[in-house]
Design a protein around this motif. Structure first.
Motif, PDB file in Angstrom:
ATOM      1  N   GLY A  17      -3.784   6.022  14.760  1.00  0.00           N
ATOM      2  CA  GLY A  17      -4.682   5.818  14.804  1.00  0.00           C
ATOM      3  C   GLY A  17      -5.871   5.209  15.694  1.00  0.00           C
ATOM      4  N   ALA A  18      -5.461   4.469  15.893  1.00  0.00           N
ATOM      5  CA  ALA A  18      -6.542   3.319  17.053  1.00  0.00           C
ATOM      6  C   ALA A  18      -7.160   4.228  17.788  1.00  0.00           C
ATOM      7  CB  ALA A  18      -5.104   2.347  17.069  1.00  0.00           C
ATOM      8  N   THR A  19      -7.338   5.784  17.921  1.00  0.00           N
ATOM      9  CA  THR A  19      -8.065   5.952  19.315  1.00  0.00           C
ATOM     10  C   THR A  19      -8.917   6.613  18.398  1.00  0.00           C
ATOM     11  OG1 THR A  19      -6.882   7.501  19.499  1.00  0.00           O
ATOM     12  CG2 THR A  19      -6.758   5.885  21.149  1.00  0.00           C
ATOM     13  N   GLN A  24     -12.709   3.163  15.677  1.00  0.00           N
ATOM     14  CA  GLN A  24     -13.966   2.795  16.516  1.00  0.00           C
ATOM     15  C   GLN A  24     -15.009   2.568  15.835  1.00  0.00           C
ATOM     16  OE1 GLN A  24     -13.255   2.930  20.074  1.00  0.00           O
ATOM     17  NE2 GLN A  24     -10.989   3.644  18.858  1.00  0.00           N
ATOM     18  N   ARG A  25     -15.371   3.497  15.031  1.00  0.00           N
ATOM     19  CA  ARG A  25     -16.908   2.990  14.167  1.00  0.00           C
ATOM     20  C   ARG A  25     -16.486   2.092  13.029  1.00  0.00           C
ATOM     21  NH1 ARG A  25     -18.649   6.119  10.454  1.00  0.00           N
ATOM     22  NH2 ARG A  25     -17.397   7.340  10.427  1.00  0.00           N
ATOM     23  N   LYS A  26     -15.165   2.089  12.240  1.00  0.00           N
ATOM     24  CA  LYS A  26     -14.858   1.082  11.125  1.00  0.00           C
ATOM     25  C   LYS A  26     -14.449  -0.181  11.190  1.00  0.00           C
ATOM     26  CE  LYS A  26     -18.647   2.288   8.867  1.00  0.00           C
ATOM     27  NZ  LYS A  26     -19.893   2.431   8.393  1.00  0.00           N
ATOM     28  N   ARG A 119      -1.809  14.592   7.226  1.00  0.00           N
ATOM     29  CA  ARG A 119       0.162  15.404   7.504  1.00  0.00           C
ATOM     30  C   ARG A 119       0.842  14.568   7.341  1.00  0.00           C
ATOM     31  NH1 ARG A 119      -3.218  17.305  11.663  1.00  0.00           N
ATOM     32  NH2 ARG A 119      -2.665  17.280  13.553  1.00  0.00           N
ATOM     33  N   PHE A 120       0.293  13.588   8.664  1.00  0.00           N
ATOM     34  CA  PHE A 120       1.070  12.523   8.641  1.00  0.00           C
ATOM     35  C   PHE A 120       1.599  11.540   7.983  1.00  0.00           C
ATOM     36  CE2 PHE A 120      -1.043  14.098  12.666  1.00  0.00           C
ATOM     37  CZ  PHE A 120      -0.275  14.619  13.411  1.00  0.00           C
ATOM     38  N   PHE A 121       1.088  11.243   6.961  1.00  0.00           N
ATOM     39  CA  PHE A 121       0.933   9.659   5.851  1.00  0.00           C
ATOM     40  C   PHE A 121       2.831  10.075   5.942  1.00  0.00           C
ATOM     41  CE2 PHE A 121      -3.134  10.738   3.498  1.00  0.00           C
ATOM     42  CZ  PHE A 121      -3.485   9.722   5.256  1.00  0.00           C
ATOM     43  N   VAL A 142      -3.410   4.569   3.257  1.00  0.00           N
ATOM     44  CA  VAL A 142      -3.493   5.700   3.780  1.00  0.00           C
ATOM     45  C   VAL A 142      -4.712   5.900   3.332  1.00  0.00           C
ATOM     46  CG1 VAL A 142      -1.576   6.452   3.620  1.00  0.00           C
ATOM     47  CG2 VAL A 142      -2.935   6.640   1.553  1.00  0.00           C
ATOM     48  N   GLU A 143      -5.643   6.924   4.456  1.00  0.00           N
ATOM     49  CA  GLU A 143      -7.075   7.116   4.739  1.00  0.00           C
ATOM     50  C   GLU A 143      -7.385   8.450   3.425  1.00  0.00           C
ATOM     51  OE1 GLU A 143     -10.012   6.786   5.633  1.00  0.00           O
ATOM     52  OE2 GLU A 143      -9.576   5.273   5.914  1.00  0.00           O
ATOM     53  N   LYS A 144      -8.105   9.126   3.427  1.00  0.00           N
ATOM     54  CA  LYS A 144      -8.736   9.812   2.434  1.00  0.00           C
ATOM     55  C   LYS A 144      -8.714  11.146   3.165  1.00  0.00           C
ATOM     56  CE  LYS A 144     -13.313  11.539   2.152  1.00  0.00           C
ATOM     57  NZ  LYS A 144     -15.203  11.681   1.757  1.00  0.00           N
TER      58      LYS A 144
HETATM   59  P1  NAP Z   1      -9.078  11.794  14.781  1.00  0.00           P
HETATM   60  O1  NAP Z   1     -10.705  10.717  15.459  1.00  0.00           O
HETATM   61  O2  NAP Z   1     -10.018  12.788  14.697  1.00  0.00           O
HETATM   62  O3  NAP Z   1      -8.375  10.628  14.907  1.00  0.00           O
HETATM   63  C1  NAP Z   1      -7.031  10.712  14.699  1.00  0.00           C
HETATM   64  C2  NAP Z   1      -6.816   9.832  14.898  1.00  0.00           C
HETATM   65  O4  NAP Z   1      -4.879  10.194  15.246  1.00  0.00           O
HETATM   66  C3  NAP Z   1      -6.265   9.430  16.690  1.00  0.00           C
HETATM   67  O5  NAP Z   1      -6.407   8.148  16.964  1.00  0.00           O
HETATM   68  C4  NAP Z   1      -4.749  10.345  17.441  1.00  0.00           C
HETATM   69  O6  NAP Z   1      -4.609   9.273  18.528  1.00  0.00           O
HETATM   70  C5  NAP Z   1      -4.373  10.089  16.691  1.00  0.00           C
HETATM   71  N1  NAP Z   1      -2.973  11.485  16.504  1.00  0.00           N
HETATM   72  C6  NAP Z   1      -2.642  12.988  16.564  1.00  0.00           C
HETATM   73  N2  NAP Z   1      -1.869  12.969  16.649  1.00  0.00           N
HETATM   74  C7  NAP Z   1      -1.415  12.273  16.316  1.00  0.00           C
HETATM   75  C8  NAP Z   1       0.355  11.921  16.668  1.00  0.00           C
HETATM   76  N3  NAP Z   1       1.469  12.960  16.820  1.00  0.00           N
HETATM   77  N4  NAP Z   1       1.584  11.079  16.481  1.00  0.00           N
HETATM   78  C9  NAP Z   1       0.843   9.752  16.690  1.00  0.00           C
HETATM   79  N5  NAP Z   1      -1.055   9.368  16.738  1.00  0.00           N
HETATM   80  C10 NAP Z   1      -1.802  10.960  16.486  1.00  0.00           C
HETATM   81  O7  NAP Z   1      -9.914  11.033  13.025  1.00  0.00           O
HETATM   82  P2  NAP Z   1     -10.076  10.489  11.935  1.00  0.00           P
HETATM   83  O8  NAP Z   1     -11.452  10.925  12.190  1.00  0.00           O
HETATM   84  O9  NAP Z   1     -10.419   8.945  12.758  1.00  0.00           O
HETATM   85  O10 NAP Z   1      -9.665   9.803  11.141  1.00  0.00           O
HETATM   86  C11 NAP Z   1      -8.512   9.491  10.657  1.00  0.00           C
HETATM   87  C12 NAP Z   1      -8.051   9.497   8.977  1.00  0.00           C
HETATM   88  O11 NAP Z   1      -9.212   9.245   8.557  1.00  0.00           O
HETATM   89  C13 NAP Z   1      -8.353  10.921   8.379  1.00  0.00           C
HETATM   90  O12 NAP Z   1      -7.369  11.111   7.030  1.00  0.00           O
HETATM   91  C14 NAP Z   1      -9.294  11.111   7.901  1.00  0.00           C
HETATM   92  O13 NAP Z   1      -9.862  11.768   6.942  1.00  0.00           O
HETATM   93  C15 NAP Z   1     -10.244  10.227   7.340  1.00  0.00           C
HETATM   94  N6  NAP Z   1     -11.301   9.524   7.263  1.00  0.00           N
HETATM   95  C16 NAP Z   1     -12.553   9.150   8.465  1.00  0.00           C
HETATM   96  C17 NAP Z   1     -13.274   8.748   8.014  1.00  0.00           C
HETATM   97  C18 NAP Z   1     -14.607   9.748   9.592  1.00  0.00           C
HETATM   98  O14 NAP Z   1     -15.029   8.718   9.766  1.00  0.00           O
HETATM   99  N7  NAP Z   1     -13.848   9.587  11.166  1.00  0.00           N
HETATM  100  C19 NAP Z   1     -13.799   8.829   6.922  1.00  0.00           C
HETATM  101  C20 NAP Z   1     -12.989   8.699   6.001  1.00  0.00           C
HETATM  102  C21 NAP Z   1     -11.724   8.753   6.123  1.00  0.00           C
HETATM  103  P3  NAP Z   1      -5.133  10.583  20.112  1.00  0.00           P
HETATM  104  O15 NAP Z   1      -6.149   9.698  20.062  1.00  0.00           O
HETATM  105  O16 NAP Z   1      -3.961   9.266  20.879  1.00  0.00           O
HETATM  106  O17 NAP Z   1      -4.949  11.926  20.328  1.00  0.00           O
END
Ligand code: NAP
Length: 479
Positions: A17-19, A24-26, A119-121, A142-144
């Motif tokens: 989930g590096a992108t 990006q933010r944290k 769902r990917f965990f 693993v994230e929340k």
């Molecule tokens: P996001 O912006 O939607 O990013 C999802 C990441 O998963 C992207 O890097 C995407 O890659 C990758 N991905 C999706 N499908 C994939 C696959 N089939 N194979 C490999 N990589 C795949 O999500 P996020 O907001 O960063 O959140 C990530 C996790 O952290 C979630 O569980 C979320 O609940 C948790 N979380 C997020 C925040 C927050 O502030 N954002 C806060 C607390 C917890 P591509 O970009 O290359 O498609």
């Protein structure tokens, strides 16, 4: 005050989930900050993994953008980016796995951070294990959200534990990485002043508030599936409650601390409907209503919840914990306030019995603590009393030492160190869901609708009544 940065062992951190938004933010800024602090060296590497295709250079440019705010020195940035590589991989397909297997090194700590949808965990954990990429001492983060309810949390735990031992699994609740939250443990267990008073004989009640001023606009559809109870109370507020209420562990080890937290959750009484206030924000000016943001005109999901919680044990019987969290409130503010009982007898004639002391532990903004005390009103005119605060803002008192780290950077370094103290154990998460599930089911069964509240307010009327009924008042959200 001198701060020591204790370097961690060299590592390969594989960031799935590096992108994504969180990375990006944290995560990238946090890693860069730790690198600048000298906490890890140039023998470590961070492998970004996600679905989309990027060359190494294009990906590094993305990372550079993510760390731009911290990047004052071009050399530092270049040295950090040297450690960063990228693999395009499909979590549920074949692409990229072989490349990943060839990229991780022996002889360094191996950690996999799953910043992807839950769902990917399971699939990623399985694949890491089957392909031999995960070793017996690798760590998986693993994230929340960790589950949507007890059943789904159990299923996630089962999927992870098929592939990793519990001591390898790091379930993040970033609230636990906050400096003040850890300070709560230091305050309680490294000082002799508070602990003798930390019980129902001396504490009237405790309030835990996590107020946000932002709406759910932009993530309304996702939020509508969870609501404040699942998104905030079951995890973040529960963690704050546990650290406030738990017994002193015999030692500061991950399992000793987490054993005590589980005991608190297990001691929580079921919360009757009358002790809960649920709300949903209304439209105001240019700001849409919760239902508009959720894209669901009939939504009964709460964007606010307040409740009175009883911890049924010897320490806390008779001292309620009031929890409150919501969106679109007056101000962004998170705090725990411990309200001590008023003095039992007043010796100063002509003065009202003062309120009890209040110890406020602020998580955000301006992390710190304040103790509200009663003192003599200075000057002549007899013995008049007034209130004064003993204030400690960490940013002031830590001047000259390293500023508090962001929660994520602290937690990632703990993963590398192999310290699970600030991560949730599987049984802890399940216990929290066991408590939360019946509350949520009660609303669903009764088809209960949340009460409307105004944007910029302190929540719905019912939340105020919940306190007034007990002869108490919420602390103000913002001045
Ligand atoms: P996001 O912006 O939607 O990013 C999802 C990441 O998963 C992207 O890097 C995407 O890659 C990758 N991905 C999706 N499908 C994939 C696959 N089939 N194979 C490999 N990589 C795949 O999500 P996020 O907001 O960063 O959140 C990530 C996790 O952290 C979630 O569980 C979320 O609940 C948790 N979380 C997020 C925040 C927050 O502030 N954002 C806060 C607390 C917890 P591509 O970009 O290359 O498609």
């Amino acid at each position: 005050m001198v701060s020591r940065v204790i370097p961690v062992s060299s590592f390969d951190l594989v960031l799935f989930g590096a992108t994504g938004d969180l990375a990006q933010r944290k995560i990238w800024p946090g890693l860069f900050h730790r690198f600048l602090a000298g906490q890890f060296d140039e023998q470590s590497r961070i492998l970004g993994v996600s679905r989309s295709e990027h060359t190494r250079e294009a990906f590094q440019a993305r990372v550079q953008k993510a760390i731009a705010e911290e990047a004052e020195n071009a050399d530092d940035v270049a040295r950090f980016l040297e450690l960063v590589d990228y693999i395009s991989l499909d979590a549920t397909g074949e692409r990229g796995w072989e490349q990943l297997a060839g990229a991780v090194r022996d002889g360094v700590v191996r950690a996999f951070y799953l910043s992807v949808a839950p769902r990917f965990f399971g699939p990623i954990a399985r694949r890491l294990q089957q392909s031999g990429v995960a070793t017996a001492d690798s760590r998986i983060v693993v994230e929340k959200p960790f589950g949507h309810d007890l059943d789904s949390a159990k299923a996630l735990n089962a999927e992870l534990s098929e592939c990793f031992e519990e001591h390898q699994i790091y379930r993040i609740d970033h609230y636990l990485g906050k400096e003040t939250v850890q300070n709560l443990m230091a305050l309680r267990f490294a000082n002799s002043l508070f602990e003798p008073l930390w019980n129902s004989s001396h504490i009237d009640h405790v309030q835990i508030t996590v107020a946000e001023s932002l709406s759910v606009d932009g993530r309304g559809e996702y939020y509508d599936q969870s609501g404040a109870m699942r998104d905030m109370v079951q995890n973040h507020l529960m963690q704050l409650l546990c650290l406030t209420a738990m017994e002193p562990p015999s030692k500061f080890t991950p399992n000793a601390v987490r054993d005590e937290k589980v005991k608190v959750i297990e001691a929580l009484e079921a919360v009757p409907v009358k002790d809960i206030a649920r709300g949903q924000y209304e439209a105001s000016g240019d700001q849409g209503s919760y239902r508009e943001h959720a894209g669901n005109e009939d939504s009964t999901t709460e964007s606010f919840v307040a409740m009175k919680v009883d911890v049924a044990n010897w320490r806390w019987a008779g001292t309620p914990f009031y929890l409150r969290t919501g969106k679109c409130l007056r101000r962004r503010m998170s705090e725990i306030s411990v309200h001590f009982r008023a003095p039992p007898h007043m010796i100063f004639p002509g003065t009202e019995t003062p309120q009890g002391n209040v110890l406020v532990i602020r998580l955000q903004p301006d992390e710190g603590m304040t103790l509200h005390t009663t003192i003599k009103d200075p000057g002549p005119g007899g013995m008049r009393l007034t209130e004064a605060s003993l204030d400690m803002t960490f940013a002031d008192s830590l001047k000259g030492s390293e500023q508090p780290q962001d929660a994520y950077e602290r937690l990632i370094m703990d993963v590398i160190r192999g310290d699970q103290t600030l991560f949730m154990r599987g049984d802890e998460v399940e216990a929290a869901w066991s408590w939360a599930d019946p509350i949520i089911a009660g609303w669903t069964d009764r088809n209960m609708k949340p009460q409307p509240y105004d944007v910029g307010s302190s929540g719905p009327e019912d939340a105020l009544l919940l306190m007034h009924r007990d002869g108490r008042r919420w602390r103000a959200i913002g001045s």
